[in-house]
Scaffold this motif. Structure first.
Motif, PDB file in Angstrom:
ATOM      1  N   LYS A 523       0.827  -1.211   0.000  1.00 30.41           N
ATOM      2  CA  LYS A 523       0.000   0.000   0.000  1.00 30.41           C
ATOM      3  C   LYS A 523       0.865   1.266   0.000  1.00 30.41           C
ATOM      4  N   ALA A 524       2.022   1.163  -0.616  1.00 27.28           N
ATOM      5  CA  ALA A 524       2.948   2.307  -0.642  1.00 27.28           C
ATOM      6  C   ALA A 524       2.547   3.291  -1.736  1.00 27.28           C
ATOM      7  N   THR A 525       2.955   4.550  -1.534  1.00 22.70           N
ATOM      8  CA  THR A 525       2.795   5.578  -2.572  1.00 22.70           C
ATOM      9  C   THR A 525       4.124   5.928  -3.218  1.00 22.70           C
ATOM     10  N   GLU A 526       5.234   5.611  -2.537  1.00 22.33           N
ATOM     11  CA  GLU A 526       6.565   5.884  -3.074  1.00 22.33           C
ATOM     12  C   GLU A 526       7.466   4.691  -2.799  1.00 22.33           C
ATOM     13  N   ALA A 527       8.317   4.384  -3.755  1.00 19.87           N
ATOM     14  CA  ALA A 527       9.303   3.321  -3.584  1.00 19.87           C
ATOM     15  C   ALA A 527      10.559   3.695  -4.356  1.00 19.87           C
TER      16      ALA A 527
END
Length: 594
Positions: A523-527
């Motif tokens: 459920k990340a928005t940035e990686a």
């Protein structure tokens, strides 16, 4: 207890013209780095500045600035730094002058009334950095910018600068400064990013370097602080046993300077860990030892202050006595000096009493704050436990639906297609409109079947031979990124030539599986995917800002899976580390020899 990890000062490493006093000045800098300020100041005061060469005078004034900077005498530190910078400019030592610009910017940025003045020094230093092409200097430059960013609470930018610094220092083969950056990274991970596992990783790397140093450069104080910092990381992980072991190792290290203060801090921390572990007899034992050294530290400070006052008073008294012997008519002058000396002594003693009262009041406030923090932590743990239970229920329901789709949909479409083929064999007597309807339906069934088949086999896509590793990973990141939902950035360093095909495919498979896990579970928005190729080693770091996970309980049955990745990395002689907590993102570090 509010645990503060200790940051070592970054050493200036520029060259200098050597002469008879240079070695002595270098020893003084080592004393400052080892927090032995009393010895450093005594040594500086014994040197006659007029006998020094101009480079030595610049170095001498820089050391005085550093001494006062570390002892919170900002105005004196500022004046010595300015004098040192002017001398370095006179001998065209731009590197050292710009390094002092950094110290000036850092010094002024911490003062409310001077915050507007620090920017000019920082701008000069940053402009100087743009002209550098030496990996060693670039490494030091980015390390200082990282420290400045962290001091300004821009932790993400500081972490990025530290990574750049380490890349350049690896090229420059400068393990001393690289080891210092490891300690700063550990401080960032434990104090600001709440990742004690990552902090332990860098602290252990730093300790290995410190243990490899022998002779004059070995600093026992730094080794002692490393063990204390490891204890802080274990404390946050609630591993009190290892925290106590680290503190006992710190207590056994022989150090110079501030011994009482150091013992006081270690025993206070031992008391806290024993109390948290429920070992109250040992907790009481170290609480008593802490109080003993705390009282000794206060007594030592008071004795130093009183001795200074007594020296000043006796000096004044002796001067007055000499004046009286030479000229008895100057009685008024003697009385005036005596009154002045007594007044100074009274003011100093009153100041000490006031300082001790304020210190007791501060300790009382800190104790209240600690109790409040314990209550807030208990409430937060309860809230996190409730969220974990909710997520566990959601995950089980998603798993049940996924299994039903996987096990039933494909076989149902295949059966439907077979039955429809049988119907087509008996359609000869139908009208033309009915035939077109059957053909259209057959096309739709075939299209649905092929889509399900493609979904089942999509995970088998690999590295195209003509692309290479980095283009394939960039393509993968672009493919799985979703605008406004998930942004995946790729940074690569040192991949100038193609690797062996089997190695490229293995690395791509690992990155592909870990990226898929981010998309499916985090459920990340940035990686960010970072790859570094240096000498015969490859470092892969994959970070996201998602919900995190419990790495010990996570099992993935499809694809390569985390267990399979771990086994493959071990087979290749590498290391695999996961740093993750629920709701706090995930960092995966892979080191591979090639």
């Amino acid at each position: 207890m509010n645990l503060i990890i200790i940051l070592p000062a970054m050493l200036l490493c520029a060259g200098m013209v050597y002469s008879q006093h240079t070695g002595q000045l270098e020893d003084i800098e080592s004393d400052i780095a080892a927090y032995d300020y009393k010895t450093a100041k005594t040594s500086l005061e014994r040197i006659v500045e007029q006998k020094l060469t101009k480079p030595e005078k610049a170095y001498y004034n820089y050391l005085f600035g550093k001494y006062y900077d570390n002892n919170n005498h900002e105005e004196l530190a500022y004046n010595y730094y300015l004098k040192s910078k002017a001398l370095y400019n006179q001998i065209d030592s731009t590197d050292r002058a710009m390094e002092i610009n950094y110290h000036l910017a850092f010094l002024l940025s911490a003062q409310e009334k001077n915050k507007s003045d620090y920017q000019k020094y920082l701008n000069e230093y940053m402009s100087y950095g743009e002209t550098l092409d030496d990996p060693k200097k670039l490494g030091q430059y980015y390390a200082r910018l990282a420290t400045f960013s962290i001091n300004s609470k821009d932790y993400k930018k500081g972490l990025g600068y530290f990574k750049k610094a380490k890349n350049y220092l690896k090229i420059a083969d400068n393990p001393e400064v690289e080891a210092t950056i490891d300690v700063n990274l550990a401080s960032l991970y434990i104090n600001d990013l709440n990742k004690p596992d990552s902090a332990l990783y860098y602290l252990k790397k730093n300790l290995a370097y410190l243990n490899s140093i022998t002779g004059k450069k070995r600093r026992e104080t730094t080794i002692c602080h490393n063990f204390v910092n490891q204890a802080a990381a274990y404390y946050y992980l609630e591993d009190y046993k290892n925290a106590i072991t680290s503190l006992k190792k710190a207590d056994s290290v022989p150090i110079k300077g501030n011994v009482i203060k150091n013992k006081q801090y270690i025993y206070e921390f031992l008391y806290t860990n024993y109390e948290a572990a429920g070992d109250y007899p040992n907790a009481y034992k170290f609480l008593i030892l802490n109080k003993k050294f705390s009282d000794s530290a206060k007594t030592e400070e008071q004795n130093i202050a009183i001795n200074d006052i007594q020296v000043k008073y006796r000096t004044k008294e002796k001067e007055l006595e000499n004046i009286k012997l030479k000229n008895k008519n100057k009685t008024k002058t003697i009385l005036l000096y005596t009154f002045t000396g007594l007044l100074i002594a009274g003011i100093a003693i009153g100041w000490l009493i006031l300082k001790n009262a304020r210190r007791r009041e501060k300790i009382s406030r800190q104790e209240k704050l600690i109790e409040q923090q314990k209550l807030e932590k208990a409430l937060k743990d309860y809230e996190l436990h409730s969220i974990d239970l909710m997520l566990e229920g959601q995950e089980k329901e998603r798993q049940r639906i996924a299994n039903d789709l996987h096990d039933n949909l494909g076989s149902m479409l295949a059966t439907l297609k077979i039955n429809f083929e049988n119907l087509k064999l008996r359609k000869n007597g139908m009208k033309e409109d009915d035939n077109r309807l059957y053909d259209k339906t057959d096309e739709l069934i075939e299209e649905a079947y092929q889509k399900v088949r493609r979904l089942a086999h999509a995970k088998n896509a690999g590295v195209f031979a003509n692309e290479g590793l980095i283009p394939a990973i960039n393509k993968l990141a672009k493919k799985v990124s979703v605008p406004e939902n998930l942004s995946i950035q790729v940074s690569a360093f040192g991949f100038n030539d193609r690797l062996e095909n089997t190695i490229e495919i293995t690395i791509f498979r690992m990155v592909q599986e870990l990226t898929t896990n981010i998309v499916k579970h985090s459920k990340a928005t940035e990686a960010e995917i970072s790859l570094t190729h240096h000498d015969e080693n490859i470092n892969i770091m994959i970070e996201d800002n998602g919900i995190g996970m419990n790495a010990e309980k996570t099992k993935i049955s499809d694809g390569m899976g985390l267990d399979s990745i771990k086994k493959k990395v071990a087979q290749l002689g590498g290391q695999f580390n996961i740093d993750s907590k629920p709701h706090n993102g995930t960092t995966i570090i892979i080191d591979l020899p090639i």
